[in-house]
Design an enzyme around this catalytic site. Structure first.
Site, PDB file in Angstrom:
ATOM      1  N   GLU A 126       0.846  -1.209   0.000  1.00 23.55           N
ATOM      2  CA  GLU A 126       0.000   0.000   0.000  1.00 23.55           C
ATOM      3  C   GLU A 126       0.875   1.251   0.000  1.00 23.55           C
ATOM      4  O   GLU A 126       0.603   2.222  -0.715  1.00 23.55           O
ATOM      5  CB  GLU A 126      -0.919  -0.008   1.222  1.00 23.55           C
ATOM      6  CG  GLU A 126      -1.927  -1.155   1.194  1.00 23.55           C
ATOM      7  CD  GLU A 126      -2.847  -1.160   2.395  1.00 23.55           C
ATOM      8  OE1 GLU A 126      -2.332  -1.266   3.533  1.00 23.55           O
ATOM      9  OE2 GLU A 126      -4.066  -1.065   2.217  1.00 23.55           O
ATOM     10  N   GLU A 146      -3.470 -10.328   3.839  1.00 26.85           N
ATOM     11  CA  GLU A 146      -4.440  -9.891   4.853  1.00 26.85           C
ATOM     12  C   GLU A 146      -5.471 -10.970   5.186  1.00 26.85           C
ATOM     13  O   GLU A 146      -5.823 -11.183   6.351  1.00 26.85           O
ATOM     14  CB  GLU A 146      -5.168  -8.620   4.383  1.00 26.85           C
ATOM     15  CG  GLU A 146      -4.379  -7.325   4.562  1.00 26.85           C
ATOM     16  CD  GLU A 146      -3.381  -7.046   3.455  1.00 26.85           C
ATOM     17  OE1 GLU A 146      -3.093  -7.949   2.636  1.00 26.85           O
ATOM     18  OE2 GLU A 146      -2.870  -5.915   3.414  1.00 26.85           O
TER      19      GLU A 146
HETATM   20  C1  1HE Z   1       6.848  -8.157  12.381  1.00 29.44           C
HETATM   21  C2  1HE Z   1       6.163  -8.083  11.159  1.00 29.44           C
HETATM   22  C3  1HE Z   1       4.921  -7.401  11.144  1.00 29.44           C
HETATM   23  C4  1HE Z   1       7.977  -9.213  10.843  1.00 29.44           C
HETATM   24  N1  1HE Z   1       4.481  -6.849  12.287  1.00 29.44           N
HETATM   25  N2  1HE Z   1       6.375  -7.591  13.491  1.00 29.44           N
HETATM   26  N3  1HE Z   1       2.317  -8.405   7.294  1.00 29.44           N
HETATM   27  C5  1HE Z   1       2.604  -9.708   7.275  1.00 29.44           C
HETATM   28  O1  1HE Z   1       1.739 -10.551   7.462  1.00 29.44           O
HETATM   29  C6  1HE Z   1       4.028 -10.070   7.046  1.00 29.44           C
HETATM   30  C7  1HE Z   1       4.580 -10.762   8.259  1.00 29.44           C
HETATM   31  N4  1HE Z   1       6.016 -10.963   8.159  1.00 29.44           N
HETATM   32  C8  1HE Z   1       6.592 -11.879   7.367  1.00 29.44           C
HETATM   33  O2  1HE Z   1       5.953 -12.561   6.571  1.00 29.44           O
HETATM   34  C9  1HE Z   1       8.068 -12.083   7.520  1.00 29.44           C
HETATM   35  O3  1HE Z   1       8.473 -11.449   8.721  1.00 29.44           O
HETATM   36  C10 1HE Z   1       8.931 -11.485   6.375  1.00 29.44           C
HETATM   37  C11 1HE Z   1       8.716 -12.332   5.104  1.00 29.44           C
HETATM   38  C12 1HE Z   1       8.577 -10.039   6.085  1.00 29.44           C
HETATM   39  C13 1HE Z   1      10.413 -11.532   6.781  1.00 29.44           C
HETATM   40  O4  1HE Z   1      10.775 -12.837   7.182  1.00 29.44           O
HETATM   41  P1  1HE Z   1      12.086 -13.068   8.077  1.00 29.44           P
HETATM   42  O5  1HE Z   1      12.255 -14.543   8.226  1.00 29.44           O
HETATM   43  O6  1HE Z   1      13.202 -12.286   7.508  1.00 29.44           O
HETATM   44  O7  1HE Z   1      11.773 -12.371   9.488  1.00 29.44           O
HETATM   45  P2  1HE Z   1      10.924 -12.938  10.728  1.00 29.44           P
HETATM   46  O8  1HE Z   1      11.772 -13.869  11.536  1.00 29.44           O
HETATM   47  O9  1HE Z   1       9.605 -13.452  10.279  1.00 29.44           O
HETATM   48  O10 1HE Z   1      10.641 -11.611  11.550  1.00 29.44           O
HETATM   49  C14 1HE Z   1      11.719 -10.899  12.151  1.00 29.44           C
HETATM   50  C15 1HE Z   1      11.112 -10.017  13.229  1.00 29.44           C
HETATM   51  O11 1HE Z   1      10.253  -9.056  12.625  1.00 29.44           O
HETATM   52  C16 1HE Z   1      10.242 -10.794  14.217  1.00 29.44           C
HETATM   53  O12 1HE Z   1      10.326 -10.132  15.446  1.00 29.44           O
HETATM   54  P3  1HE Z   1      11.184 -10.766  16.668  1.00 29.44           P
HETATM   55  O13 1HE Z   1      11.002  -9.803  17.781  1.00 29.44           O
HETATM   56  O14 1HE Z   1      10.597 -12.139  16.892  1.00 29.44           O
HETATM   57  O15 1HE Z   1      12.604 -10.836  16.139  1.00 29.44           O
HETATM   58  C17 1HE Z   1       8.856 -10.591  13.661  1.00 29.44           C
HETATM   59  O16 1HE Z   1       7.848 -10.723  14.641  1.00 29.44           O
HETATM   60  C18 1HE Z   1       8.953  -9.158  13.185  1.00 29.44           C
HETATM   61  N5  1HE Z   1       7.956  -8.862  12.158  1.00 29.44           N
HETATM   62  N6  1HE Z   1       6.879  -8.761  10.230  1.00 29.44           N
HETATM   63  C19 1HE Z   1       5.219  -6.950  13.427  1.00 29.44           C
HETATM   64  N7  1HE Z   1       4.202  -7.253  10.026  1.00 29.44           N
HETATM   65  C20 1HE Z   1      -3.373  -1.028   7.497  1.00 29.44           C
HETATM   66  S1  1HE Z   1      -3.799  -2.567   6.947  1.00 29.44           S
HETATM   67  C21 1HE Z   1      -2.361  -3.361   6.401  1.00 29.44           C
HETATM   68  C22 1HE Z   1      -2.516  -4.813   6.634  1.00 29.44           C
HETATM   69  C23 1HE Z   1      -1.235  -5.548   6.507  1.00 29.44           C
HETATM   70  O17 1HE Z   1      -0.186  -4.995   6.326  1.00 29.44           O
HETATM   71  S2  1HE Z   1      -1.405  -7.240   6.624  1.00 29.44           S
HETATM   72  C24 1HE Z   1       0.212  -7.843   6.335  1.00 29.44           C
HETATM   73  C25 1HE Z   1       1.038  -7.850   7.576  1.00 29.44           C
END
Ligand code: 1HE
Length: 270
Positions: A126, A146
């Site tokens: 977005e 989402e």
């Molecule tokens: C996060 C987020 C997040 C990572 N919010 N903390 N977005 C998603 O559903 C995407 C979710 N994230 C992922 O799919 C993956 O993290 C990635 C593909 C982006 C990267 O993977 P990777 O293996 O490099 O990282 P990781 O081990 O999954 O995450 C590393 C850290 O980032 C980890 O935190 P930690 O404290 O455990 O180290 C994760 O929790 C954190 N992290 N993504 C919070 N999104 C206004 S409406 C919009 C609606 C949306 O955007 S829906 C899609 C949301």
């Protein structure tokens, strides 16, 4: 006497998640939350609003990128879970802040070029779709997961993304949560360029330099006029086009003369 300019003050705020650097008349904004994959929390959205509601007067183009391996993992899901309420009106505040931030980017004063690497996911897509030129590194991937998280787009994705790829494709993209790679993103219009990993920022800076040589009023007219005219009817569009065109041209005579003088100097036909 305090000689620090407002721009310098904004650039030196170390607690910020959106780092600001200046290179002549270009500004580089770096989302600086690599440990959370540059996911968008309330603070980051407020920092976008703060920059884009009053960009430095000398700015002619902005390059936006994210530190680390990912452009942006979308909404900060942890913050959302921690702050969620049952009050649907209060819940809409988040979306409204995102709308404000992204509208300020798309319909702002200066062109914004984004550099996309790794995840360009959910709210990250977005955000990217509010920027005017998108440079994807080969590692970039686009996804709208989402539905899998039990939510809907809330950062203007349903308004902006269908205008890039069509409503039908966005519906399928959300239903399947499929991932598009950089080359497919290029074909579909999610990206305008695909470049090698690690070269996106340099490429975007070169592009920004070129864009910054256009007349500022022409750039303003392009970013504000084209999307609105494209959304309007034929007659309204033609009227709007003449109105927008009439605000450009202040330095056209000098630019056109130097274009032809440059050609003559190189021995090209006028
Ligand atoms: C996060 C987020 C997040 C990572 N919010 N903390 N977005 C998603 O559903 C995407 C979710 N994230 C992922 O799919 C993956 O993290 C990635 C593909 C982006 C990267 O993977 P990777 O293996 O490099 O990282 P990781 O081990 O999954 O995450 C590393 C850290 O980032 C980890 O935190 P930690 O404290 O455990 O180290 C994760 O929790 C954190 N992290 N993504 C919070 N999104 C206004 S409406 C919009 C609606 C949306 O955007 S829906 C899609 C949301």
């Amino acid at each position: 006497m305090d000689t620090e300019t407002e721009t310098e003050k904004r650039m030196s705020q170390s607690s910020s998640l959106l780092k600001i650097a200046q290179d002549g008349d270009l500004f580089v904004l770096t989302m600086d939350r690599p440990d959370k994959r540059n996911s968008l929390n309330n603070q980051l959205i407020e920092e976008f609003i703060a920059f884009f509601e009053r960009p430095p007067t000398e700015a002619r183009a902005v390059v936006l990128h994210g530190r680390g391996d990912h452009f942006c993992a979308g909404l900060d899901l942890m913050e959302m879970l921690a702050t969620r309420t049952n009050n649907t009106i209060l819940e809409q505040r988040r979306s409204k802040a995102w709308y404000r931030a992204f509208d300020l980017i798309q319909f702002g004063e200066i062109p914004v070029i984004s550099v996309l690497q790794g995840a360009v996911v959910g709210g990250g897509l977005e955000l990217a779709s509010a920027t005017h030129a998108r440079v994807a590194e080969r590692s970039a991937f686009f996804q709208l997961p989402e539905g899998q998280r039990g939510i809907f787009v809330g950062g203007s994705g349903s308004v902006r993304i269908p205008r890039l790829i069509g409503a039908g494709r966005m519906v399928e993209m959300m239903l399947s949560a499929r991932t598009y790679d950089a080359d497919t993103g290029l074909q579909l219009g999610l990206a305008h360029y695909v470049v090698d990993n690690g070269t996106g920022l340099d490429f975007a800076m070169d592009l920004a330099r070129k864009i910054a040589t256009n007349a500022p009023t022409s750039n303003y007219a392009v970013i504000n006029g084209i999307p609105r005219i494209a959304d309007s009817g034929h007659a309204e569009g033609l009227f709007a086009e003449t109105m927008v065109a009439s605000m450009t041209g202040a330095d056209a005579a000098q630019r056109i003369t130097s274009f032809f003088e440059g050609r003559k100097a190189k021995g090209q036909p006028a």
